[in-house]
Design an enzyme around this catalytic site. Structure first.
Site, mmCIF file in Angstrom:
data_model
loop_
_atom_site.group_PDB
_atom_site.id
_atom_site.type_symbol
_atom_site.label_atom_id
_atom_site.label_comp_id
_atom_site.label_asym_id
_atom_site.label_seq_id
_atom_site.Cartn_x
_atom_site.Cartn_y
_atom_site.Cartn_z
ATOM 1 N N CYS A 204 69.058 -78.053 37.196
ATOM 2 C CA CYS A 204 70.291 -77.279 37.026
ATOM 3 C C CYS A 204 70.829 -77.281 35.601
ATOM 4 O O CYS A 204 71.687 -76.466 35.270
ATOM 5 C CB CYS A 204 71.375 -77.798 37.966
ATOM 6 S SG CYS A 204 70.945 -77.609 39.714
ATOM 7 N N GLY B 174 69.606 -82.394 39.931
ATOM 8 C CA GLY B 174 68.820 -82.937 41.022
ATOM 9 C C GLY B 174 67.967 -84.131 40.601
ATOM 10 O O GLY B 174 67.513 -84.207 39.459
#
Length: 399
Positions: A94, A387
């Site tokens: 991300c 993540g």
């Protein structure tokens, strides 16, 4: 012989509107979205010799299938940039788009280039095809209890954060409502107009007599914000990651499609092209946290980035904190005692969407636009969780 570190400046930034997954961009390729923003950001600097671009660094969280094969190089060639311009695709999940900005800036700071482009692109509409190629977790992950969280879905980690930092369902839904209200108000006021390069979607449809009819749709606004959002409606949604949990589709970021790009220059290039920069790249930091509470990552990354920039959180006038989940955004804000009025003033990913690897570059375009509008806004911050347990943060100074 050592070289002195030089400053890197953001001179132009743009993005596509952000589409819902399987929304207005469902048939748009991610390399086409990338080409669109690359061409647009170069066009914002009249007289720029595109052949001087040292590299195009592109973030992508799932660089496979339609966004595989070094999408950076393919996108820049589709954009019509000279063959001599190279491109590299990078992946920090991300934070890929923000990492692209940091990597591009560092090439300039080290004196290796005078002009760089950082970008990000992601099509989550294409995710079933991408994930269907071959995603295989290492079996060793399941051999040790401390490694199992590597395999956790992001929603489950948000539930862990909500429980550990005691973020209630009511607070999550109220935060989600505020995100939608801020985003809808920003669209109505035209706040995103300067940062968005509209995208024309072409559709090939069956016509009369076996002919093919081509329709066009000009996409100018983000598709995700919900003007009809309400606490009552959000409260009716069921948890989707844990039976007795609090994380719902309504208080989580939206799966989305989109792209963004930022053009950076050295001081020498600014003088050569007579360009006035918008902001100086001040710092970037990344930090690791336990994978099972990956959403708390910014709590570790933000203080590092602030220290590297030589500023305090009180100096930051505008923060783009990616709302992966309301639970994690609220936990981060509370742990760092962040001013809610300065965090995502125009809404965040719960309303505006989160096209994974593109988000960092997209939010950089939002911050650049805010700095152009407000001469009093000196320092801005972009941060997100990542993540497998990381956080990233970048500090920018208006010039």
């Amino acid at each position: 012989m050592s070289k002195q570190i030089q400053d890197a400046y953001l001179v132009a930034a743009t993005r596509t509107p952000v589409s819902k997954r399987n929304g207005m961009f469902r048939h748009v390729r991610p390399d086409d979205m990338l080409a669109h923003v690359l061409s647009a950001v170069v066009g914002q600097v009249p007289g720029l010799d595109a052949g001087e671009i040292g590299d195009v660094v592109v973030g992508c969280a799932m660089p496979e299938a339609e966004q595989g094969m070094n999408v950076a190089r393919i996108g820049l060639l589709l954009a019509g940039l000279p063959d001599r311009v190279p491109g590299i695709t990078i992946n920090r999940f991300c934070a890929s788009g923000l990492q692209a900005v940091a990597d591009a800036a560092n090439r300039i700071r080290l004196g290796e280039a005078d002009v760089m482009i950082a970008a990000g692109t992601e099509s989550m509409s294409a995710m079933p095809q991408i994930m269907g190629n071959k995603v295989s977790l290492n079996p060793a992950i399941f051999d040790k209890a401390e490694n199992v969280a590597i395999a956790y879905g992001m929603g489950l980690t948000a539930e862990r954060v909500a429980a550990k930092w005691q973020v209630s369902r009511e607070d999550q839904d109220a935060f989600a409502l505020q995100s939608n209200q801020r985003a809808c108000a920003a669209i109505a006021a035209g706040r995103f107009r300067d940062e968005i390069t509209p995208y024309t979607v072409h559709a090939h449809l069956p016509g009369e007599g076996g002919t093919v009819r081509v329709s066009e749709r000009l996409c100018e606004h983000d598709e995700g914000p919900r003007p009809d959002a309400s606490l009552e409606g959000l409260g009716k949604l069921r948890p989707v990651f844990a039976a007795r949990g609090s994380v719902t589709a309504g208080n989580s970021s939206q799966m989305s499609d989109g792209a963004g790009a930022v053009l950076l220059m050295s001081e020498a290039a600014l003088k050569r092209y007579n360009v006035t920069p918008v902001a100086r790249f001040a710092s970037f930091a990344v930090a690791g946290v336990p994978p099972e509470v990956m959403g708390i990552g910014p709590v570790e990354a933000i203080p590092r980035a602030l220290a590297a920039a030589g500023v305090s959180l009180g100096d930051i006038g505008w923060t783009e904190l990616n709302e992966a989940f309301a639970a994690q955004a609220l936990a981060v804000m509370r742990q760092l005692d962040m001013d809610p009025a300065k965090v995502n003033p125009l809404g965040g990913a719960i309303a505006l969407g989160h096209p994974l690897g593109a988000t960092g570059a997209i939010r950089a375009a939002t911050l650049v636009s805010a700095m152009r509008r407000d001469p009093a806004l000196r320092f801005g911050l972009i941060s997100m969780c990542i993540g497998t347990g990381m956080g990233a943060a970048g500090v920018f100074e208006r010039v």
